[in-house]
Write an enzyme that holds these catalytic residues in place. Structure first.
Site, PDB file in Angstrom:
ATOM      1  N   HIS A 103       4.742   1.527  -7.904  1.00 35.71           N
ATOM      2  CA  HIS A 103       3.750   0.445  -7.870  1.00 35.71           C
ATOM      3  C   HIS A 103       2.885   0.476  -9.139  1.00 35.71           C
ATOM      4  O   HIS A 103       2.570  -0.570  -9.715  1.00 35.71           O
ATOM      5  CB  HIS A 103       2.820   0.606  -6.666  1.00 35.71           C
ATOM      6  CG  HIS A 103       3.502   0.578  -5.335  1.00 35.71           C
ATOM      7  ND1 HIS A 103       3.600   1.693  -4.531  1.00 35.71           N
ATOM      8  CD2 HIS A 103       4.117  -0.428  -4.658  1.00 35.71           C
ATOM      9  CE1 HIS A 103       4.229   1.365  -3.405  1.00 35.71           C
ATOM     10  NE2 HIS A 103       4.565   0.097  -3.461  1.00 35.71           N
ATOM     11  N   HIS A 163       2.480   4.405  -5.096  1.00 37.36           N
ATOM     12  CA  HIS A 163       3.040   5.523  -5.849  1.00 37.36           C
ATOM     13  C   HIS A 163       3.284   5.058  -7.282  1.00 37.36           C
ATOM     14  O   HIS A 163       2.905   3.936  -7.663  1.00 37.36           O
ATOM     15  CB  HIS A 163       4.317   6.043  -5.184  1.00 37.36           C
ATOM     16  CG  HIS A 163       5.319   4.974  -4.855  1.00 37.36           C
ATOM     17  ND1 HIS A 163       5.933   4.198  -5.818  1.00 37.36           N
ATOM     18  CD2 HIS A 163       5.793   4.518  -3.664  1.00 37.36           C
ATOM     19  CE1 HIS A 163       6.757   3.344  -5.243  1.00 37.36           C
ATOM     20  NE2 HIS A 163       6.688   3.504  -3.930  1.00 37.36           N
ATOM     21  N   GLN A 185       7.030  -8.995   8.300  1.00 30.98           N
ATOM     22  CA  GLN A 185       8.308  -8.677   7.663  1.00 30.98           C
ATOM     23  C   GLN A 185       8.979  -7.441   8.259  1.00 30.98           C
ATOM     24  O   GLN A 185      10.043  -7.024   7.789  1.00 30.98           O
ATOM     25  CB  GLN A 185       8.140  -8.534   6.159  1.00 30.98           C
ATOM     26  CG  GLN A 185       7.433  -7.270   5.684  1.00 30.98           C
ATOM     27  CD  GLN A 185       7.194  -7.311   4.185  1.00 30.98           C
ATOM     28  OE1 GLN A 185       6.408  -8.099   3.688  1.00 30.98           O
ATOM     29  NE2 GLN A 185       7.896  -6.455   3.449  1.00 30.98           N
ATOM     30  N   GLY A 197       9.506  -5.146  -8.204  1.00 30.37           N
ATOM     31  CA  GLY A 197      10.421  -4.078  -8.604  1.00 30.37           C
ATOM     32  C   GLY A 197      11.867  -4.409  -8.271  1.00 30.37           C
ATOM     33  O   GLY A 197      12.163  -5.043  -7.264  1.00 30.37           O
ATOM     34  N   GLY A 243       0.819  -1.219   0.000  1.00 32.56           N
ATOM     35  CA  GLY A 243       0.000   0.000   0.000  1.00 32.56           C
ATOM     36  C   GLY A 243       0.845   1.258   0.000  1.00 32.56           C
ATOM     37  O   GLY A 243       2.045   1.212  -0.254  1.00 32.56           O
ATOM     38  N   ARG A 259       8.149   5.327   1.883  1.00 31.39           N
ATOM     39  CA  ARG A 259       8.723   5.992   3.057  1.00 31.39           C
ATOM     40  C   ARG A 259       9.210   7.410   2.759  1.00 31.39           C
ATOM     41  O   ARG A 259       9.528   8.150   3.695  1.00 31.39           O
ATOM     42  CB  ARG A 259       9.888   5.158   3.612  1.00 31.39           C
ATOM     43  CG  ARG A 259       9.465   3.808   4.212  1.00 31.39           C
ATOM     44  CD  ARG A 259      10.649   3.077   4.810  1.00 31.39           C
ATOM     45  NE  ARG A 259      10.299   1.803   5.428  1.00 31.39           N
ATOM     46  CZ  ARG A 259      10.183   0.642   4.784  1.00 31.39           C
ATOM     47  NH1 ARG A 259      10.401   0.588   3.477  1.00 31.39           N
ATOM     48  NH2 ARG A 259       9.856  -0.463   5.424  1.00 31.39           N
TER      49      ARG A 259
END
Ligand code: AMP
Length: 283
Positions: free
Chosen positions: A35, A32, A62, A148, A29, A188
């Site tokens: 994604h 951006h 994780q 990615g 989630g 982040r």
């Protein structure tokens, strides 16, 4: 576009699509353009006859750092709009309580690729990634999945996982999407202070300078030292690691004719940023 929040809803939605090409994009989630690029690639791979399934799940298993999990941005409504605009057919958005049994007792440990780079710095992180991705693959049973190269080590470990466990899915690696100033997009990034946001493109500049130096014969340790020196000059930045490794084994480069990977992790304040670049010797 359909949205499932339980495993049963997901199974019901996918029942009519079995036998088609099913392309999956797992995410946590705060979506951006990075994604979105994965989702558009998934749409192209699926074509008109297949379907695209995205998951939005902030996987607590994780996270090796409780503060990082607590401050991780969550933007579910905007995320659904991104999925819709990229041609996603089914979005799976479970809660941790629906995803994991409280007394779960199976772990997934990769024991070679995850001992280095981020794996060495974040104990349990890749075990959590392997666990959630294997669960998602079991639920969705995709023919393909897109990840990615921003998380280069993650992609390498997941390739190893599907190979070693014979999971019948083809993984596709997608190029890193960046801001105009070179900073790799990351969920982040919104947590960076204005000063750190302004300084962060130094990572990309250092990696590009390193690539040019490596291509023209600069020794690997000197290449790494220059990247560390560049980041060291930025106030409030702490280098977690800078390493030049074999791009496939992620361990020491034994043969300079092979593709190399220069990978960086650095804390800008309490925000940990990662980036990487592939390198080849031209001399
Ligand atoms: P995350 O939501 O951070 O777990 O990321 C979900 C997927 O998006 C992973 O496969 C990431 O590697 C990928 N991804 C994240 N940022 C980028 C980026 N800037 N460019 C390309 N892919 C990315």
């Amino acid at each position: 576009m359909q949205t499932a929040s339980t495993k049963q809803e997901l199974r019901n939605m996918l029942a009519e699509h079995r036998g088609k090409r099913i392309v999956m994009v797992p995410t946590m989630g705060a979506l951006h353009e990075g994604h979105a690029s994965l989702m558009r690639q998934a749409r192209t791979l699926a074509g008109t006859g297949g379907i695209v399934v995205a998951s939005i799940f902030l996987n607590p298993v994780q996270f090796d750092n409780a503060g990082d999990l607590a401050t991780y941005p969550q933007t579910p409504e905007a995320d659904l709009a991104v999925c819709e605009s990229c041609g996603v057919d089914v979005v799976f958005m479970p809660t941790p309580g629906l995803m994991y049994c409280a007394d779960r007792s199976i772990t997934m440990e990769e024991t070679y690729l995850s001992t280095v780079l981020c794996g060495a710095k974040r104990p349990g992180h890749f075990a959590g990634v392997c666990l959630v991705v294997s669960k998602l693959f079991n639920l969705v049973q995709p023919t393909d999945a897109v990840f990615g190269k921003k998380d280069y080590q993650q992609l390498a470990i997941l390739r190893r996982m599907v190979r070693d466990l014979d999971i019948p899915v083809t993984l596709h690696g997608a190029e890193i999407v960046r801001e105009a100033d070179g900073l790799a997009l990351s969920s982040r990034n919104v947590r960076l202070t204005p000063e750190h946001r302004a300084a962060a493109p130094a990572i990309r500049r250092a990696l590009l300078a390193a690539k040019a130096a490596y291509e023209t014969g600069t020794p690997a340790d000197e290449v790494c030292r220059r990247v560390v020196d560049t980041l060291f000059t930025i106030p409030g930045v702490k280098v977690d690691y800078v390493e030049l490794v074999d791009a496939e084994t992620l361990h020491a480069l034994q043969d300079e004719k092979r593709l190399a990977l220069l990978a960086v992790a650095a804390f800008f304040g309490d925000v940990r940023l990662i980036d990487n670049i592939e390198l080849t010797r031209n001399v």
